[in-house]
Design a protein around this motif. Structure first.
Motif, PDB file in Angstrom:
ATOM      1  N   GLU A  12      -9.206  -1.869   3.525  1.00  0.00           N
ATOM      2  CA  GLU A  12      -8.801  -3.208   4.187  1.00  0.00           C
ATOM      3  C   GLU A  12      -8.180  -4.319   3.293  1.00  0.00           C
ATOM      4  OE1 GLU A  12     -12.409  -4.624   6.172  1.00  0.00           O
ATOM      5  OE2 GLU A  12     -12.361  -3.130   7.608  1.00  0.00           O
ATOM      6  N   LEU A  13      -7.123  -4.865   3.824  1.00  0.00           N
ATOM      7  CA  LEU A  13      -6.727  -6.063   3.125  1.00  0.00           C
ATOM      8  C   LEU A  13      -7.501  -7.305   3.424  1.00  0.00           C
ATOM      9  CD1 LEU A  13      -2.868  -5.461   3.162  1.00  0.00           C
ATOM     10  CD2 LEU A  13      -4.241  -5.720   0.945  1.00  0.00           C
TER      11      LEU A  13
ATOM     12  N   ASP B  49      -5.679 -11.263  -1.127  1.00  0.00           N
ATOM     13  CA  ASP B  49      -5.354 -10.320  -1.967  1.00  0.00           C
ATOM     14  C   ASP B  49      -4.034 -10.395  -2.462  1.00  0.00           C
ATOM     15  OD1 ASP B  49      -7.850  -9.020  -1.574  1.00  0.00           O
ATOM     16  OD2 ASP B  49      -7.315  -7.845  -0.159  1.00  0.00           O
TER      17      ASP B  49
ATOM     18  N   ILE C 104      -0.600  -8.385  -3.792  1.00  0.00           N
ATOM     19  CA  ILE C 104       0.095  -7.070  -3.429  1.00  0.00           C
ATOM     20  C   ILE C 104       1.419  -7.097  -4.338  1.00  0.00           C
ATOM     21  CG2 ILE C 104      -0.943  -6.775  -1.282  1.00  0.00           C
ATOM     22  CD1 ILE C 104       2.207  -7.496  -0.340  1.00  0.00           C
TER      23      ILE C 104
ATOM     24  N   LEU D 246      -1.558 -13.398   2.047  1.00  0.00           N
ATOM     25  CA  LEU D 246      -1.677 -12.512   1.075  1.00  0.00           C
ATOM     26  C   LEU D 246      -0.832 -13.032  -0.208  1.00  0.00           C
ATOM     27  CD1 LEU D 246      -1.048  -8.937   2.715  1.00  0.00           C
ATOM     28  CD2 LEU D 246      -3.331  -9.869   1.825  1.00  0.00           C
TER      29      LEU D 246
ATOM     30  N   LEU E  82      -2.676  -3.536  -4.055  1.00  0.00           N
ATOM     31  CA  LEU E  82      -1.836  -2.587  -3.364  1.00  0.00           C
ATOM     32  C   LEU E  82      -0.557  -2.691  -3.702  1.00  0.00           C
ATOM     33  CD1 LEU E  82      -2.090  -0.708  -0.919  1.00  0.00           C
ATOM     34  CD2 LEU E  82      -1.309  -2.410   0.668  1.00  0.00           C
TER      35      LEU E  82
END
Length: 500
Positions: free
Chosen positions: A419-420, A424, A426, A448, A460
């Motif tokens: 899960e994001l 987070d 990326i 994000l 990710l």
């Protein structure tokens, strides 16, 4: 141009053209005939005393017959004319082009900048004899050690080239295929310069230059009068079919067929092109990797592990690390070749035998099934998801049917998917279906952080090709960061929104 002076005049020799100048009066060459019976006809006369004759493709004469007018020095002029024609025949023999063979090449590349960062992805060579008939064919994919570029154009993915040889591993084979031959290509300047740059990059200079090439694009435009420069259009004009366009071998074979037709026409380029130094031959031994062999099969990494141990009675002590790796690798429900290699290396490091791996795979599916059964029912989408994972792990369909037909009886904890979360970090790499700016906007809207580089804080990497060989992808694998396709990233963003 060469000039020879005689007692009563001189002769200019330019290729196969002979210009005779008579100082003793006008010369009318009404018939110059070799003993072989070949008749030479004047092609141009510039008035009294000068005549030009084409003497190509003939041997030296033993005698010359002529009509001479207005000259009182018949015998001296006769001897002079004999000497003139013999001189020209000698020059012609010295400069005559021997039977030449050809090497038709085609390259698929990551882009157009051969002097900078772009590399060869696939190369093919079709060898032709002097009559432009096929002698041999050779092709291989090439690992560029970087991102493969626009797969939508050349159809080559990072997975295709992951196990392919690098250019330095096939350089000797390529050199042996083109040595002593005239290089032919469609848009020859591009292929010749790209190939020369590839050799230069590994410290080799095989002397490959534009003068060693014949361009079917240029020849077709002149001989066929076609305005199009594409290989497909030029081939279509002559009814030549290419069933494998944009593959190196398919295009090289199409270019060879096109050249075979153009070779029959007398074009100046045919006589000016020079073969590359060396002796024509076949390819020396070298590793090759063709498109049809560039595939991965389910459970490949397990098949590389020796089947030495009996079925385990309990979970392997490093099973959790292995299952965590599976979690990261299967976020997009696909396993790249790089992920296959990572799983194999992990199993080797932890001493996970074939039987251990099989048991861990079943345990992984059991935990997925437990998560699906949490609401009391397994939906069709959940069943398909479990089935897809099972295929990648080499678990039988019978096992999948058992897992989804009834709830698990043990207390297996359900396995939650990746899960994001807001904040987070990326990163993005490669040319995707949606533009990078669109994905960055969607990521920012979801809270994000999009980084320009992959660091240990990145959670990710979204890649146009999860098997990418680019710097970001290599760094992500080094840090055990999941690499997923853009469709998977879209699904993760939707999952974020649905959780609120």
């Amino acid at each position: 141009m060469q000039y020879y002076e005689g007692l009563f005049g001189g002769v200019e020799v330019d290729g196969t053209a002979l210009r005779m100048h008579s100082a003793g009066g006008p010369v009318v060459a009404t018939r110059l005939e070799f003993v072989t019976g070949v008749r030479l006809t004047p092609v141009r006369a510039d008035g009294p005393g000068v005549v030009e004759i084409d003497v190509s493709d003939h041997a030296a004469p033993a005698a010359v017959h002529f009509d001479q007018r207005l000259s009182s020095r018949f015998y001296a002029l006769h001897r002079w004319l004999l000497a003139v024609v013999e001189i020209n025949a000698a020059v012609h023999r010295a400069t005559a082009v021997p039977d030449r063979s050809f090497a038709v090449i085609d390259l698929e590349t990551t882009g157009f900048a051969c002097a900078r960062h772009d590399r060869i992805l696939e190369i093919a060579v079709v060898q032709l004899d002097a009559a432009a008939e096929v002698e041999d064919r050779w092709t291989t994919l090439v690992n560029p050690r970087r991102d493969v570029g626009p797969t939508s154009i050349h159809g080559i993915t990072a997975r295709d080239v992951a196990s392919a040889p690098t250019f330095d591993e096939i350089a000797d084979a390529v050199h042996s295929l083109v040595a002593g031959r005239i290089v032919v290509a469609h848009n020859a300047r591009f292929d010749i310069r790209f190939l020369a740059a590839a050799f230069a990059r590994i410290g080799q200079d095989i002397g490959l230059q534009d003068e060693h090439g014949l361009c079917t694009m240029r020849l077709a435009r002149s001989v066929l009068g076609t305005a199009s420069r594409s290989l497909a259009e030029c081939c279509a004009t002559l009814g030549i079919h290419n069933d494998h366009a944009h593959s190196a071998l398919g295009d090289a074979q199409a270019s060879a067929a096109l050249f075979r037709e153009l070779h029959r026409h007398d074009h100046p380029d045919m006589s000016t092109a020079r073969p590359l130094a060396g002796v024509p031959g076949r390819a020396v031994a070298a590793p090759t990797h063709r498109r049809e062999t560039a595939t991965a099969t389910p459970g490949t990494w397990l098949s590389r592990i020796a089947d030495r141990a009996p079925a385990p009675q309990q979970r392997h002590p490093h099973g959790d690390e292995y299952l965590a790796m599976l979690d990261r690798a299967l976020i997009d429900r696909d396993l790249s070749l790089a992920e296959h290699d990572q799983l194999f290396e992990l199993a080797e490091t932890f001493g996970i035998e074939r039987a251990d791996g099989d048991a861990l795979h079943v345990a992984y599916l059991v935990s997925l099934a437990a998560a699906a059964w949490e609401d009391g029912i397994v939906t069709e989408a959940e069943r398909i998801d479990i089935q897809d994972v099972a295929e990648h792990l080499g678990v039988s369909a019978r096992t999948v049917d058992r897992l989804v037909s009834r709830p698990p009886t043990d207390r297996t904890p359900p396995r939650r998917g990746f899960e994001l979360r807001v904040d987070d970090r990326i990163s993005l790499t490669g040319e995707m279906r949606l533009s990078r700016s669109e994905w960055m906007a969607r990521a920012a809207e979801a809270g994000l952080v999009v980084g320009s580089a992959v660091t240990r804080r990145t959670v990710l990497l979204v890649a146009a090709d999860p098997d990418s060989l680019g710097t970001k992808a290599r760094k992500a694998r080094e840090y055990s960061i999941p690499v997923v396709h853009e469709e998977t990233f879209g699904a993760l963003l939707e999952a974020m929104q649905s959780r609120g």
